[in-house]
Design a protein around this motif. Structure first.
Motif, mmCIF file in Angstrom:
data_model
loop_
_atom_site.group_PDB
_atom_site.id
_atom_site.type_symbol
_atom_site.label_atom_id
_atom_site.label_comp_id
_atom_site.label_asym_id
_atom_site.label_seq_id
_atom_site.Cartn_x
_atom_site.Cartn_y
_atom_site.Cartn_z
ATOM 1 N N UNK A 53 11.486 62.861 -86.456
ATOM 2 C CA UNK A 53 10.983 62.807 -87.835
ATOM 3 C C UNK A 53 10.329 61.468 -88.155
ATOM 4 N N UNK A 54 9.366 61.507 -89.035
ATOM 5 C CA UNK A 54 8.710 60.304 -89.546
ATOM 6 C C UNK A 54 9.693 59.585 -90.473
ATOM 7 N N UNK A 55 9.752 58.275 -90.383
ATOM 8 C CA UNK A 55 10.677 57.485 -91.199
ATOM 9 C C UNK A 55 10.302 57.549 -92.679
ATOM 10 N N UNK A 56 9.023 57.611 -92.989
ATOM 11 C CA UNK A 56 8.569 57.574 -94.376
ATOM 12 C C UNK A 56 8.635 58.934 -95.068
ATOM 13 N N UNK A 57 8.096 59.976 -94.426
ATOM 14 C CA UNK A 57 7.998 61.276 -95.098
ATOM 15 C C UNK A 57 8.973 62.324 -94.555
ATOM 16 N N UNK A 58 9.530 62.114 -93.372
ATOM 17 C CA UNK A 58 10.495 63.045 -92.810
ATOM 18 C C UNK A 58 9.891 64.212 -92.050
ATOM 19 N N UNK A 59 8.564 64.303 -92.005
ATOM 20 C CA UNK A 59 7.925 65.388 -91.262
ATOM 21 C C UNK A 59 8.139 65.208 -89.768
ATOM 22 N N UNK A 60 8.312 66.300 -89.049
ATOM 23 C CA UNK A 60 8.445 66.152 -87.595
ATOM 24 C C UNK A 60 7.106 65.782 -86.972
ATOM 25 N N UNK A 61 7.136 64.829 -86.058
ATOM 26 C CA UNK A 61 5.918 64.466 -85.333
ATOM 27 C C UNK A 61 6.189 64.671 -83.854
ATOM 28 N N UNK A 62 5.268 65.338 -83.205
ATOM 29 C CA UNK A 62 5.455 65.624 -81.792
ATOM 30 C C UNK A 62 4.760 64.575 -80.946
ATOM 31 N N UNK A 63 5.219 64.462 -79.730
ATOM 32 C CA UNK A 63 4.726 63.473 -78.775
ATOM 33 C C UNK A 63 3.236 63.622 -78.562
ATOM 34 N N UNK A 64 2.536 62.505 -78.481
ATOM 35 C CA UNK A 64 1.111 62.482 -78.185
ATOM 36 C C UNK A 64 0.885 61.588 -76.979
ATOM 37 N N UNK A 65 -0.156 61.879 -76.241
ATOM 38 C CA UNK A 65 -0.452 61.081 -75.055
ATOM 39 C C UNK A 65 -0.706 59.621 -75.413
ATOM 40 N N UNK A 66 -1.310 59.375 -76.566
ATOM 41 C CA UNK A 66 -1.581 58.005 -77.002
ATOM 42 C C UNK A 66 -0.291 57.224 -77.241
ATOM 43 N N UNK A 67 0.798 57.921 -77.542
ATOM 44 C CA UNK A 67 2.081 57.274 -77.792
ATOM 45 C C UNK A 67 2.968 57.233 -76.557
ATOM 46 N N UNK A 68 2.468 57.599 -75.400
ATOM 47 C CA UNK A 68 3.282 57.723 -74.190
ATOM 48 C C UNK A 68 3.984 56.417 -73.824
ATOM 49 N N UNK A 69 3.281 55.301 -73.935
ATOM 50 C CA UNK A 69 3.865 54.025 -73.512
ATOM 51 C C UNK A 69 4.857 53.457 -74.512
ATOM 52 N N UNK A 70 4.755 53.842 -75.784
ATOM 53 C CA UNK A 70 5.650 53.268 -76.793
ATOM 54 C C UNK A 70 6.287 54.335 -77.685
ATOM 55 N N UNK A 71 6.617 55.477 -77.149
ATOM 56 C CA UNK A 71 7.197 56.584 -77.924
ATOM 57 C C UNK A 71 8.483 56.152 -78.627
ATOM 58 N N UNK A 72 9.272 55.300 -78.003
ATOM 59 C CA UNK A 72 10.525 54.853 -78.624
ATOM 60 C C UNK A 72 10.258 54.000 -79.866
#
Length: 55
Positions: free
Chosen positions: A20-39
């Motif tokens: 979930x997003x910290x601000x709005x709570x919507x679920x966000x799924x993994x993206x290739x652009x976020x692969x290196x810093x998903x945590x």
């Protein structure tokens, strides 16, 4: 042959990790652009990043 195989592959987005997003709570799924810093990803968009709660 590899190009035609990739063009026909739709993928299975249901198996991607999400959180979930910290601000709005919507679920966000993994993206290739976020692969290196998903945590470290906390916000789903720039708008939510600007709206974040003050510490």
């Amino acid at each position: 042959m590899a190009a035609s195989r990739e063009a026909g592959w739709k993928g299975n987005k249901a198996t991607l990790p999400s959180k979930p997003c910290v601000a709005c709570g919507r679920p966000m799924s993994w993206r290739r652009a976020w692969a290196k810093n998903w945590a470290d990803v906390k916000y789903c968009s720039d708008a939510c990043r600007r709206r974040k709660a003050a510490p």
